[in-house]
Design a protein around this motif. Structure first.
Motif, mmCIF file in Angstrom:
data_model
loop_
_atom_site.group_PDB
_atom_site.id
_atom_site.type_symbol
_atom_site.label_atom_id
_atom_site.label_comp_id
_atom_site.label_asym_id
_atom_site.label_seq_id
_atom_site.Cartn_x
_atom_site.Cartn_y
_atom_site.Cartn_z
ATOM 1 N N VAL A 37 0.851 -1.199 0.000
ATOM 2 C CA VAL A 37 0.000 0.000 0.000
ATOM 3 C C VAL A 37 0.883 1.244 0.000
ATOM 4 N N ALA A 38 1.913 1.230 0.885
ATOM 5 C CA ALA A 38 2.811 2.385 0.972
ATOM 6 C C ALA A 38 3.493 2.617 -0.370
ATOM 7 N N LEU A 39 3.937 1.510 -0.984
ATOM 8 C CA LEU A 39 4.626 1.639 -2.277
ATOM 9 C C LEU A 39 3.685 2.267 -3.298
ATOM 10 N N LYS A 40 2.408 1.792 -3.292
ATOM 11 C CA LYS A 40 1.438 2.305 -4.243
ATOM 12 C C LYS A 40 1.250 3.794 -4.032
ATOM 13 N N SER A 41 1.129 4.174 -2.734
ATOM 14 C CA SER A 41 0.849 5.598 -2.463
ATOM 15 C C SER A 41 2.023 6.457 -2.920
ATOM 16 N N ILE A 42 3.269 5.920 -2.766
ATOM 17 C CA ILE A 42 4.427 6.677 -3.259
ATOM 18 C C ILE A 42 4.318 6.835 -4.776
ATOM 19 N N GLY A 43 3.936 5.751 -5.418
ATOM 20 C CA GLY A 43 3.785 5.799 -6.877
ATOM 21 C C GLY A 43 2.751 6.822 -7.286
ATOM 22 N N GLU A 44 1.589 6.814 -6.552
ATOM 23 C CA GLU A 44 0.517 7.762 -6.858
ATOM 24 C C GLU A 44 1.014 9.207 -6.689
ATOM 25 N N SER A 45 1.646 9.477 -5.518
ATOM 26 C CA SER A 45 2.110 10.842 -5.252
ATOM 27 C C SER A 45 3.064 11.298 -6.338
ATOM 28 N N SER A 46 3.923 10.358 -6.774
ATOM 29 C CA SER A 46 4.959 10.757 -7.738
ATOM 30 C C SER A 46 4.356 11.196 -9.065
ATOM 31 N N LYS A 47 3.071 10.835 -9.312
ATOM 32 C CA LYS A 47 2.461 11.226 -10.583
ATOM 33 C C LYS A 47 2.373 12.747 -10.686
ATOM 34 N N LYS A 48 2.346 13.411 -9.509
ATOM 35 C CA LYS A 48 2.274 14.878 -9.522
ATOM 36 C C LYS A 48 3.449 15.474 -10.275
ATOM 37 N N LEU A 49 4.554 14.699 -10.345
ATOM 38 C CA LEU A 49 5.756 15.255 -10.969
ATOM 39 C C LEU A 49 5.677 15.205 -12.491
ATOM 40 N N LEU A 50 4.620 14.539 -13.017
ATOM 41 C CA LEU A 50 4.606 14.324 -14.465
ATOM 42 C C LEU A 50 3.875 15.451 -15.214
ATOM 43 N N VAL A 51 3.268 16.392 -14.460
ATOM 44 C CA VAL A 51 2.515 17.467 -15.168
ATOM 45 C C VAL A 51 3.481 18.372 -15.923
ATOM 46 N N ASP A 52 2.945 18.988 -16.978
ATOM 47 C CA ASP A 52 3.834 19.820 -17.820
ATOM 48 C C ASP A 52 4.249 21.094 -17.110
ATOM 49 N N SER A 53 3.229 21.833 -16.555
ATOM 50 C CA SER A 53 3.611 23.110 -15.923
ATOM 51 C C SER A 53 3.195 23.060 -14.456
ATOM 52 N N LEU A 54 4.061 23.593 -13.592
ATOM 53 C CA LEU A 54 3.770 23.552 -12.161
ATOM 54 C C LEU A 54 2.976 24.816 -11.786
ATOM 55 N N PRO A 55 2.063 24.707 -10.813
ATOM 56 C CA PRO A 55 1.342 25.927 -10.375
ATOM 57 C C PRO A 55 2.341 26.867 -9.690
ATOM 58 N N PRO A 56 2.207 28.185 -9.849
ATOM 59 C CA PRO A 56 3.134 29.116 -9.191
ATOM 60 C C PRO A 56 2.972 29.031 -7.679
ATOM 61 N N SER A 57 4.041 29.264 -6.983
ATOM 62 C CA SER A 57 4.042 29.084 -5.533
ATOM 63 C C SER A 57 3.305 30.215 -4.849
ATOM 64 N N SER A 58 2.592 29.915 -3.729
ATOM 65 C CA SER A 58 1.850 30.939 -3.020
ATOM 66 C C SER A 58 2.586 31.399 -1.764
ATOM 67 N N LYS A 59 3.705 30.674 -1.444
ATOM 68 C CA LYS A 59 4.409 31.011 -0.212
ATOM 69 C C LYS A 59 5.670 31.788 -0.532
ATOM 70 N N SER A 60 6.202 32.433 0.523
ATOM 71 C CA SER A 60 7.477 33.139 0.309
ATOM 72 C C SER A 60 8.600 32.119 0.262
ATOM 73 N N PHE A 61 9.721 32.548 -0.270
ATOM 74 C CA PHE A 61 10.860 31.655 -0.440
ATOM 75 C C PHE A 61 11.308 31.089 0.913
ATOM 76 N N GLN A 62 11.343 32.001 1.930
ATOM 77 C CA GLN A 62 11.813 31.591 3.262
ATOM 78 C C GLN A 62 10.929 30.461 3.811
ATOM 79 N N GLU A 63 9.606 30.733 3.698
ATOM 80 C CA GLU A 63 8.656 29.726 4.207
ATOM 81 C C GLU A 63 8.879 28.387 3.527
ATOM 82 N N ALA A 64 8.905 28.441 2.155
ATOM 83 C CA ALA A 64 9.064 27.207 1.369
ATOM 84 C C ALA A 64 10.343 26.483 1.797
ATOM 85 N N GLN A 65 11.380 27.285 2.030
ATOM 86 C CA GLN A 65 12.676 26.671 2.353
ATOM 87 C C GLN A 65 12.627 25.981 3.717
#
Length: 2044
Positions: A715-743
């Protein structure tokens, strides 16, 4: 006493245990549960049966051993028997309780069983009370107690339904035993009558005592019979009964002897002896009854006898090819046997109801009858033309056909018999193993050596796991006698049992010496020996059965898999009803682990199955199918166990379903494999195979995934696989947080994920639930981290940056999946090698990929990221130090030290860099330094962890791991590396340099894999695995080669197309490597991991503590440095930094010191050196005590037991030498273990050696034992010093030579002491050790792959033939000695043991090099069969030595010896099949060498002038015959030469034919020579020399032919062959010329001279060849031989001057001998090991020079003979000078060889020694001649002196042997005198010593002459030419000259010196032998005198005349006698004037 007390204790414990039944958990009713119960019942019954056997045998043994006088009792053996009884009773009580619990079907049966067991226990307890030495119970009490044990045993066996012996047999047994008792009672009565009339009271008491003893021993026999009758099927019990019988036999003999001594009353004595013979008869009947039971298997119908005969006789026909008479005789026997068989089959067919069967039988009978008719025809042909080889061949082929027909007809009967033999063997092996396990447990308490004990426990566990299968196999096969799969199951379980069984034997033997309780040690040792013998029998029986049962394995595997499927179906039904219960001993954890590890085995064996099926190899596919089925069986059981133990019904159903899918798929796979075999190479079937295999591996994975805990990870492996699909999109949404926060979020998430990864690693060590939770948390943390990462990617400024972040996130996702997969596989199979390491590596990979991302994404002050990364890395590696009980890397201990040193240097520099750069604010460099420091710290930690692991396992209390066949770690690492490299290859972004480095990595790892496969295939004994490794290596190599081609193309041109080609080429490589890795992960190949003891863990502490301190302080240091980098102006922080840095450097120093101090093995070496030094001191004390005759005798133990102990200790020490040497050269971790084990053996060694010495009466032997033990201890000390120095460091090569040398010395010391022990053991008939070593040699025949052959089949064949024949000769000698002097049997048995050892070694190589494989297999099995024969023979020899008068054993020994000779002929025929021609060459060569020896003897007789014709015939009668035979020989020579290039058959015919012809030729030439008359000896010698030359040339030619057989035409051996053929033709021509010239007075001298010149040239060629002579001789020998040359030169000059033909002939004969002797002596002396190269060259040069000079002289004499002239004669002198010059040079070079201690051959003392040896040689030659004499046949007269000639010959032979021994002893005495200086080596006063030496020489000459005379007289007397008087006087002459020789020696000698004692003994032997002869002859003469009755005339006058004539005759004889006496006195005076020869001649 102690033993009895502990045993009493054990018995009481057992009685208490037997009060109630075991309680079992509730069992289910499904199929598997029922099968389990049935199997458990069977196993328990088998075990109880074998334990009852042991108890009864032990009881009988106690009865027998305590029979005699308490003083003579062997208490160790009694203790051993008692221990056996009590330990078996303890084990039995466990089995009985379990069985009682399982037997709930009949109500109350369990209770009855317990009651019977309790009865047995109390009977044992009664026996123990009765035998207590203090009990004072009468003997009868012991016997009664024993009897009740017998009854109780019978009752117990009846209770479990195992009383297999039929009641009738037992009744007969008891009645026979009683018959013996009754007969003995009669004997006692008769003896009493004798006692009443005896006058002498002492004698009277003796009779009474003997009679009482007789009565006692018979009552004992009856008791013994009672005890063992219920278990008589056990061989140990039969042995005890026979032993009791022997005791009766002895007591009867003593009784008769006592009676004979007590009275002369013939009537009473007659009664006594009649009564005694009745006892003996009754006893014989009893023993016959027992033996008959022992030898009969189940009766197998009427075919048995006949088929046996047919098989044996056809073998004899094959092996007696060439001897037509023998073949025809065997054919008659064969015809009789087949007609019996045909008749039996016909009558069976008539009685058969089923018509089909009847027809089959009749058809088979008809086939047989036809074959017999053909065979009879062929036999008639062979009988009519015995010389015709085609006829013999025809007969052989007919016999072959008959054999095939018999096999077909009686196949079932034969098979039944073989399977039956296997059943018995398997039963006995299982019983023996059970016994050994019981003995091991009993010995555990008193074993001082923990390592040896652990090993034993391990191997016992292993065997205990295999016993049930073996028992089930036997039960199954007995229950379904016709069922093939049952038989196969038995064969398989037998073969699987062999290896663990052998291991257990080895570890039991290794444990014996250190068991301090004598009785326990003896029991363990006996059990191990019994097990070894029964394993040898099991091995042979299973091989035979395997051959007979044929290739049914695939079908059988299919059946098994179907059954498994049904069982799982059944379990599913039970589970649905909620009735599925786990079997006893099953838990969820255990079953889950079993399932995990078995799934790998299934995968691996399927990979094998695919490979074999694809190759179309039926046999190996069968084996692979069988292994797959075995693995599936375990898988099925585990799956059922998991389903039964789990609480979740859904999971249970899923598990059972998936397991059933696996079974279904596997059945399909095996079916497909079967189809694929039918159509090899068919692409469709291959395709289908691959598909089915994929499906199976898929369902296997499903099955494993059903395990608890696995689901959650999935199950854990599957969920990792599912989450990783987020990386396959063409364009990423712009970030809503400040750089410091994100870091900061990313940093936090990274820390969490890193921690979760650590938790996953930790959870795998706990319960399955923990892993589920940890993996769930990990997947959640991963999800959060991914979101934070994507948020961060949104902050990226450019597209490139964004792509890079996403790429890093992807690699984190990969690493996370890998971590979970590694965790999953570890939790499935925690024991899997390297799984933990892979998991740790995966966790590290996660950390590293997080670090990369952080480095990329976060913008901090420079140096901060590096510090964070470093801290994360250190956190990850910290886990390594938690529990280092697995290797972390491949580093050796010494590599670890180097690694620590290097890394500490790097760390020091980077630490300085950190503080320096923090000060200066150069933060970029600061960051670099932190990175370097972090890497160095990781390296240090890794090295420290590995060093700690090595220190832990090298502690002697830890269990050393065992090297597996392959290292799966290496395969997994290579697999990973290759996959990574392939990814880099095809990655579009990779640069050319990266492509090349990737290619290099691929090449490196694939070649390492191929190499590992090669080594594994050579190490494994499993033929399928062997093939698979080779095949896989090929696949990997080929796909690598293809890939390399595409890489080269890519390197030339980086185009897309080339990259694509490259990508395509990587696929097959990756697949091949993955398949190989799957196969290598088979649990069968895995190494057993080491287990570190608590002591080992303590030793690791200092290293681990230092390493942990180092890591902690480094982390703190980096944290401090990080804050300093931001704020460098903070003084307190600087002081903190300094503090940390100080701690780090201190901890590194202490780490290095700890690692150095703990060097593996050093401490143990020191400890062991001390121990052995102590032992040496003890031996020295004992030696001193022995010298002063004050060594106290050890009374607590018998000599035999001590000998056993000493032998076993020495053997074990011998086994350790090589392992220690290997460890010292390069395996540091093993050094401590091996050294400690070695040292632990020395205390028992010294104890046993001193004990044995104390019990040895002979002082010499005493000292020998002690000295050799001391030598062994000293050599071991040497070895330990060398090993300590080497320390296991492969780089310390300067120590390796010393280690090898010490090992060699130690081996020699072991060999020496073993020889002494074997001799001592064989003298008293102890053959245990010998049986052991034969069994060991037999085991080695089969183990693993033989080493690479150094020679060809022919070489091995030659040595095997040599040793086989030696064994046959020894067996024959044993037959004769068993009757004449049994005490010599021991030596012969020991000889046979050694020969068999060599034979097995060479036979293994011969089998490996034989073509085709079948023949190799046959050679192996036959050599093994021979081994069994040798074991039986040696055992019988031992038994006969202990009781030499036992007629029974004698008969058995003779039977066994015959069997051995027969088996030898089978070995030889198997070898012949391999190489008929070469074999025939070997046989022919040995025949020819016999002829040459015979001709030498004939020359001796001719020279002595005693070669006379049989009747008055002339040479002309023989000439034609000689010429005809010689021509035939030339034809044979041609055939031989052509035979080398043609077939083996032709070569065989040519070799046989030439051997026959040369035999005939030698005979006719000898007759011809004899017909020339003994008054012309020189001509006789010329003729015989001519034929001898021919024989020698033929011998060389046969050798050359053998060497050249089947070689190409341009091979050097072919040229040798041609040269040999030329010489042969020359010599035959020379013979023909000589034959023609013999009668021609005028030319025969010339002819002789020509022949001699030719002969000398040939000898010179041999001399000049570079072949090293077989033996070497002394320079004196060489100098002495030059004297012959000088004499011959003088003779030659004289002959040249006189030109008389007889002079020339004499010269020719003398020259031949002189030159040949000189050349041989010169070459042998110059090749002496002490002679330098330069001196050798010089000696050889002058040897040649001298011969050439002599040849020139002879050729000159030849010239003079043809044209005599004074000028030519004048030149003779100068030619002879040339020879003399060369001789002088030769003598000087001989002196140079000798160096300083050169002896003058003219010295009388040296001459004396040489003469003595010469005399000995001539006596031996004469004795050989006598050997060949046979009395002439004459009409037999009816009188008792028929055997007079036989007597004479025997007596004369023994005299000849004795005088030869005497003369040799005299030469030893002479040598000793010189050594002592009684006679100067270089005489000071030549006259004095010289005179003495002259006396010795003439005396020796007289002995030789007298013996020679005696031989002639014997010869003449046998042939009826001479009178007995002559014989008597010759014998007396021998005795007289012997006496003179003794006197001559005694003059100077030391009376009690060794040589003098030997001389005296030899003298006595001669005297005895001659007295015997005189007696025999006198008796004969006397008999004759009585026979030739005088006819007295009745008339008075005639009567007076008769009286006067008789008186006249008498007076005449008296006068003659007087004259003869005077003459004798004169001769004696003349001979013994002690004057040097010179003086004597002057007088003359």
């Amino acid at each position: 006493m102690g033993t009895i007390n502990t045993s009493m204790h054990a018995v009481q414990q057992a009685q208490a245990d037997l009060s109630e039944v075991d309680n079992l958990p509730p069992l289910g009713q499904d199929m598997a549960s029922r099968v389990w119960v049935q199997n458990k019942v069977d196993e328990s019954k088998h075990e109880i049966h074998s334990q009852v056997d042991a108890i009864t045998a032990g009881t009988a043994s106690v009865v027998n051993l305590t029979a005699g006088d308490p003083v003579d009792t062997d208490y160790t053996a009694v203790g051993c028997a008692i221990t056996t009884i009590s330990s078996n009773l303890t084990e039995m009580s466990k089995g009985v309780k379990l069985l009682a619990a399982l037997m709930d079907d009949d109500v109350g049966s369990g209770e009855d069983l317990l009651k019977a067991a309790r009865t047995l226990a109390s009977a044992v307890s009664d026996l123990l009370k009765a035998v207590q030495p203090t009990s004072g119970e009468p003997r009868q009490t012991v016997l009664t107690a024993a009897g009740s044990i017998g009854q109780a045993s019978g009752e117990l066996l009846r209770q479990i339904g195992e009383n297999e012996t039929d009641e009738r047999f037992q009744d007969v047994l008891m009645s026979l035993a009683k018959a013996v008792a009754n007969a003995a009672a009669m004997l006692v009565l008769k003896a009493k009558n004798v006692a009443q009339v005896a006058e002498d009271t002492v004698l009277q008491n003796r009779v009474i005592a003997a009679a009482t003893q007789c009565a006692l021993s018979t009552s004992q026999l009856v008791a013994c019979a009672k005890v063992v009758s219920p278990t008589i099927s056990s061989p140990v019990c039969q042995e005890q009964l026979i032993e009791a019988g022997k005791l009766v036999d002895r007591s009867v003999e003593n009784c008769v002897r006592a009676c004979q001594a007590a009275t002369d009353d013939t009537e009473l004595l007659k009664q006594v002896s009649a009564a005694a013979s009745i006892v003996s008869q009754a006893l014989n009947d009893l023993l016959q009854h027992v033996r008959q039971f022992a030898s009969r298997g189940e009766p197998i119908g009427r075919y048995d006898q006949a088929t046996d005969t047919i098989m044996c006789v056809t073998e004899s026909i094959f092996s007696s090819m060439g001897d037509a008479g023998e073949m025809v005789r065997q054919a008659r026997v064969l015809a009789q046997a087949t007609s019996d068989l045909v008749n039996a089959m016909r009558s069976d067919a008539e009685a058969e109801i089923d018509m089909d069967n009847s027809k089959k039988l009749l058809a088979a009978a008809k086939l047989l009858a036809d074959s017999t008719a053909r065979m009879v025809e062929a036999a008639k042909g062979a009988a009519a033309n015995p010389e015709n080889e085609d006829q013999q061949q025809r007969l052989r082929e007919a016999a072959e056909g008959l054999r095939v027909a018999t096999n077909a007809a009686a196949q079932n009967a034969i098979k039944k018999k073989i399977v039956n033999r296997l059943e018995i063997a398997a039963k006995q092996a299982a019983a023996a193993a059970t016994q050994t396990i019981a003995a091991s447990q009993n010995a555990a308490v008193s074993n001082k050596n923990t390592a040896a004990h652990q090993q034993l426990v391990q191997s016992c566990k292993n065997v205990a796991d295999h016993i049930p299968q073996l028992v089930q196999g036997v039960r199954g096969s007995q229950a379904q006698a016709e069922d093939l799969s049952a038989q196969l199951a038995l064969i398989n379980s037998s073969q699987n049992f062999l290896q663990p069984g052998s291991k257990m034997v080895a570890s039991a033997k290794a444990a014996v010496p250190t068991v301090t309780d004598q009785a326990a040690a003896m029991q363990l040792s006996q059990c191990a020996k019994n097990l070894a013998t029964s394993l040898a029998e099991l091995r042979t029986a299973s091989q035979k059965a395997h051959e007979a049962c044929g290739p049914m394995e695939i079908d059988s595997a299919l059946n098994t898999v179907q059954t498994l499927k049904n069982e799982l179906q059944d379990a599913k039904m039970a589970a649905v009803d909620g009735q599925l219960k786990p079997l006893p001993g099953e838990t969820l954890e255990k079953c889950a682990q079993d399932l995990g590890s078995t799934s790998k085995a299934v995968g691996s064996s399927m990979a094998q199955l695919l490979t074999c099926a694809a190759q179309g190899n039926e046999h190996y596919t069968g084996v692979a199918a069988r292994e797959t089925a075995q693995a599936l069986k375990t898988l099925g059981q585990a799956a059922r166990g998991v389903a039964a133990s789990t609480t979740d019904p859904v999971a249970a159903h899923a598990m059972l379903d998936s397991a059933r899918d696996v079974m279904e798929g596997s059945a399909m796979l095996i079916q497909e494999a079967k189809q694929a075999l039918a159509a090899p190479g068919d692409a469709d079937s291959q395709q289908r195979l691959a598909q089915v295999a994929k499906a199976v591996s898929h369902s296997l994975n499903n099955c494993v995934n059903c395990l608890p805990g696995q689901k959650d990870v999935d199950v854990a492996l599957k969920s990792i696989g599912e989450s990783s699909k987020k990386l396959l999109v063409d364009s990423l949404p712009p970030s809503s947080k400040s750089f410091q926060e994100a870091q900061s979020e990313l940093n936090q998430a990274a820390a969490d994920l890193n921690q979760s990864a650590g938790e996953v690693v930790h959870a795998t060590r706990g319960q399955s639930g923990e892993l589920a939770a940890a993996s769930g948390k990990f997947s959640d943390d991963f999800d959060e981290f991914l979101d934070a990462g994507i948020e961060m990617a949104g902050q990226a400024q450019t597209k490139e940056d964004q792509i890079q972040v996403i790429g890093n996130l992807k690699s984190i996702s990969m690493a996370s999946s890998k971590l979970l997969l590694a965790a999953k596989s570890l939790s499935v199979d925690p024991g899997a090698p390297n799984a933990k390491n892979l998991l740790a590596a995966a966790a590290r990979a996660v950390t590293e990929s997080i670090n990369q991302l952080i480095t990329l994404c976060t913008q901090q002050a420079p140096g901060q990221k590096e510090c964070d990364n470093a801290l994360r890395e250190l956190e990850t590696v910290k886990g390594m130090l938690d529990n280092p009980n697995e290797p972390v890397s491949d580093l050796s201990y010494f590599d670890c030290i180097e690694g620590v040193m290097e890394n500490s240097k790097v760390l020091g520099e980077s630490m300085a860099g950190i503080s320096q750069n923090a000060k200066t604010g150069d933060l970029l460099v600061f960051g670099e330094c932190v990175g370097v420091a972090s890497k160095a710290l990781c390296g240090l930690t890794e090295a420290a962890a590995q060093a700690a692991y090595l220190v832990g396992i090298s502690d002697p209390n830890s269990q050393a791991g065992q090297q597996g066949l392959v290292d799966p770690i290496q395969f997994a690492r290579a697999n990973q590396a290759i996959q990574m490299a392939c990814q880099n290859l095809v990655d579009p972004a990779s640069s050319p340099s990266q492509v090349l480095s990737a290619a290099t990595i691929v090449a490196k790892h694939t070649s390492a894999l191929c190499n590992a496969c090669r080594i594994a295939s050579s190490k494994t004994a499993n033929p399928v695995a062997k093939r698979h490794f080779v095949q896989s290596a090929k696949e990997v190599a080929n796909s690598t080669a293809n890939l390399v081609k595409t890489i080269k193309a890519l390197d030339g041109d980086f185009s897309e197309e080339n990259r694509n080609k490259c990508r395509i080429a990587t696929a097959p490589l990756i697949e091949a490597v993955e398949n190989l890795t799957a196969f290598a992960s088979n649990p069968e190949f895995v190494s057993i991991p080491a287990q570190i003891s608590t002591e080992g863990s303590r030793a690791q502490e200092p290293i681990l503590v230092s390493a942990k301190t180092m890591l902690e302080s480094s982390s703190l240091l980096i944290k401090t440095a990080r804050s300093l980098a931001i704020n460098p102006k903070d003084p307190p922080t600087w002081s903190v930094l300094a503090g940390h840095s100080h701690t780090v450097s201190d901890s590194i120093k202490s780490l290095i010191t700890s690692i150095r101090d703990k060097a593996p093995g050093q401490r143990e070496c020191d400890f062991s050196i001390d121990g052995i030094n102590r032992c040496i001191r003890d031996i020295e004390q004992a030696s001193l005590a022995a010298v002063s005759q004050s060594l106290a005798t050890r009374d607590d133990i018998s000599v035999e037991a001590l000998q056993e102990q000493l032998t076993s200790v020495v053997q074990e020490i011998g086994h350790l030498i090589d392992p220690i040497a290997t460890a010292a050269r390069g395996e540091a971790a093993q050094l401590g273990h091996k050294v400690t084990q070695l040292a632990s053996y020395f205390e028992p060694l010294v104890l046993a050696a001193v004990g044995m010495a104390s019990k040895t009466i002979d002082h010499q032997q005493q000292m020998t034992v002690l000295d050799q033990t001391k030598t062994l201890a000293e050599s071991a000390l040497q070895m330990l010093y060398a090993a300590k120095e080497g320390g296991g460091n492969p780089k310390a090569s300067h120590t390796h030579d010393a280690i090898a040398e010490a090992a060699q010395l130690m081996k020699e010391a072991v060999d020496d002491i073993m020889v002494t022990l074997n001799e001592a053991a064989s003298e008293v008939g102890m053959v245990g050790g010998m049986v052991d070593s034969i069994a060991e040699a037999m085991t080695k025949l089969d183990e693993g792959t033989p080493p690479d052959p150094k020679g060809t089949f022919v070489d091995y064949q030659t040595t095997v033939v040599k040793y086989s024949k030696a064994i046959a000769v020894t067996a024959q000698e044993m037959m004769t000695k068993s009757v004449t002097n049994p005490e010599e049997l021991g030596g012969l048995a020991s000889q046979m043991t050694n020969d068999y050892g060599h034979l097995a070694l060479q036979g293994r190589m011969a089998a490996a090099t034989a073509e085709p494989e079948e023949i190799g297999f046959q050679i192996r099995t036959r050599v093994q069969e021979l081994g069994h024969g040798c074991i039986f023979l040696v055992q019988k020899a031992g038994a006969l030595q202990i009781c030499p008068t036992d007629g029974y054993t004698k008969r058995e020994l003779i039977e066994c010896a015959r069997a051995v000779t027969e088996k030898v002929s089978l070995v030889l025929s198997a070898l012949q099949a391999g190489n008929k021609g070469t074999q025939a060459c070997i046989t022919a060569a040995s025949a020819v060498s016999g002829i040459i020896a015979d001709l030498d003897t004939t020359i001796m007789f001719a020279t002595a002038g005693t070669l006379n014709a049989e009747n008055d015939e002339s040479f002309a009668d023989h000439r034609e015959n000689i010429l005809k035979t010689a021509k035939a020989l030339v034809e044979d020579t041609k055939l031989l030469v052509s035979g080398a290039a043609s077939s083996q058959d032709k070569l065989a015919q040519a070799a046989q034919s030439s051997a026959n012809t040369i035999t005939q030729l030698a005979e006719v030439v000898k007759l011809g020579a004899a017909s020339l008359g003994s008054d012309d000896p020189e001509t006789q010698v010329v003729l015989i020399n001519a034929i001898k030359d021919v024989a020698k040339a033929l011998s060389d030619l046969i050798g050359a032919t053998k060497g050249a057989a089947s070689k190409p035409a341009d091979d050097p051996s072919m040229y040798q062959l041609k040269g040999a053929a030329k010489v042969m033709v020359t010599n035959v021509t020379s013979l023909l010329k000589t034959v023609k010239a013999v009668e021609d007075e005028a030319t025969r001298g010339t002819r002789a001279l020509e022949a001699t010149i030719e002969y000398i040239k040939q000898e010179l060629t041999v001399f000049q060849s570079r072949e090293v002579p077989e033996k070497t001789s002394s320079p004196e020998e060489s100098i002495r031989m030059t004297k012959g040359i000088t004499m011959a030169t003088a003779k030659a000059v004289a002959a040249g001057n006189s030109c008389r033909q007889e002079d020339v002939i004499a010269t020719a004969n003398l020259s031949r001998k002189a030159v040949a002797d000189m050349l041989i002596a010169c070459k042998q002396a110059s090749y002496h090991p002490d002679v330098s190269e330069e001196v050798r060259e010089r000696a050889l040069r002058f040897g040649t020079e001298c011969t050439l000079g002599y040849l020139e002289l002879l050729e000159h004499v030849l010239l003079i003979l043809q044209k005599p002239s004074p000028e030519l004669k004048h030149q003779l002198a100068s030619l002879s000078k040339r020879v003399a010059g060369a001789v002088t040079e030769l003598i000087q070079s001989a002196e140079a060889m000798k160096g300083t201690e050169w002896v003058d051959p003219e010295d009388p003392t040296v001459i004396a020694e040489t003469e003595l040896l010469g005399a000995a040689a001539s006596i031996e030659a004469a004795a050989k001649k006598l050997e060949q004499l046979k009395p002439r046949a004459k009409p037999k007269q009816a009188d008792e002196t028929l055997d007079f000639e036989e007597q004479i010959l025997e007596a004369a032979k023994s005299i000849a042997a004795a005088t030869s021994a005497l003369v040799k002893s005299a030469s030893a005495a002479q040598r000793e005198l010189v050594a002592q200086g009684k006679v100067g080596a270089i005489p000071a006063n030549a006259a004095d010593d010289g005179q003495w030496s002259q006396g010795l020489i003439s005396a020796a000459r007289m002995v030789a002459a007298a013996t020679s005379n005696l031989c002639e007289a014997a010869n003449a007397s046998v042939q009826g030419h001479a009178s007995e008087e002559k014989l008597i006087s010759s014998a007396k002459q021998v005795a007289a000259s012997t006496a003179q020789l003794l006197v001559a020696c005694k003059v100077k000698a030391d009376h009690d010196s060794e040589a003098m004692r030997r001389l005296q003994a030899a003298g006595n032997a001669v005297k005895r032998a001659s007295d015997n002869l005189v007696r025999a002859a006198q008796k004969a003469a006397f008999g004759k005198a009585e026979d030739d009755d005088v006819v007295v005339k009745t008339k008075f006058v005639g009567g007076i005349a008769q009286i006067i004539a008789a008186q006249e005759e008498m007076l005449k004889k008296e006068r003659e006698l007087e004259e003869a006496r005077k003459k004798l006195a004169q001769i004696r005076q003349q001979q013994y004037k002690f004057l040097p020869t010179e003086l004597r001649e002057d007088e003359g």
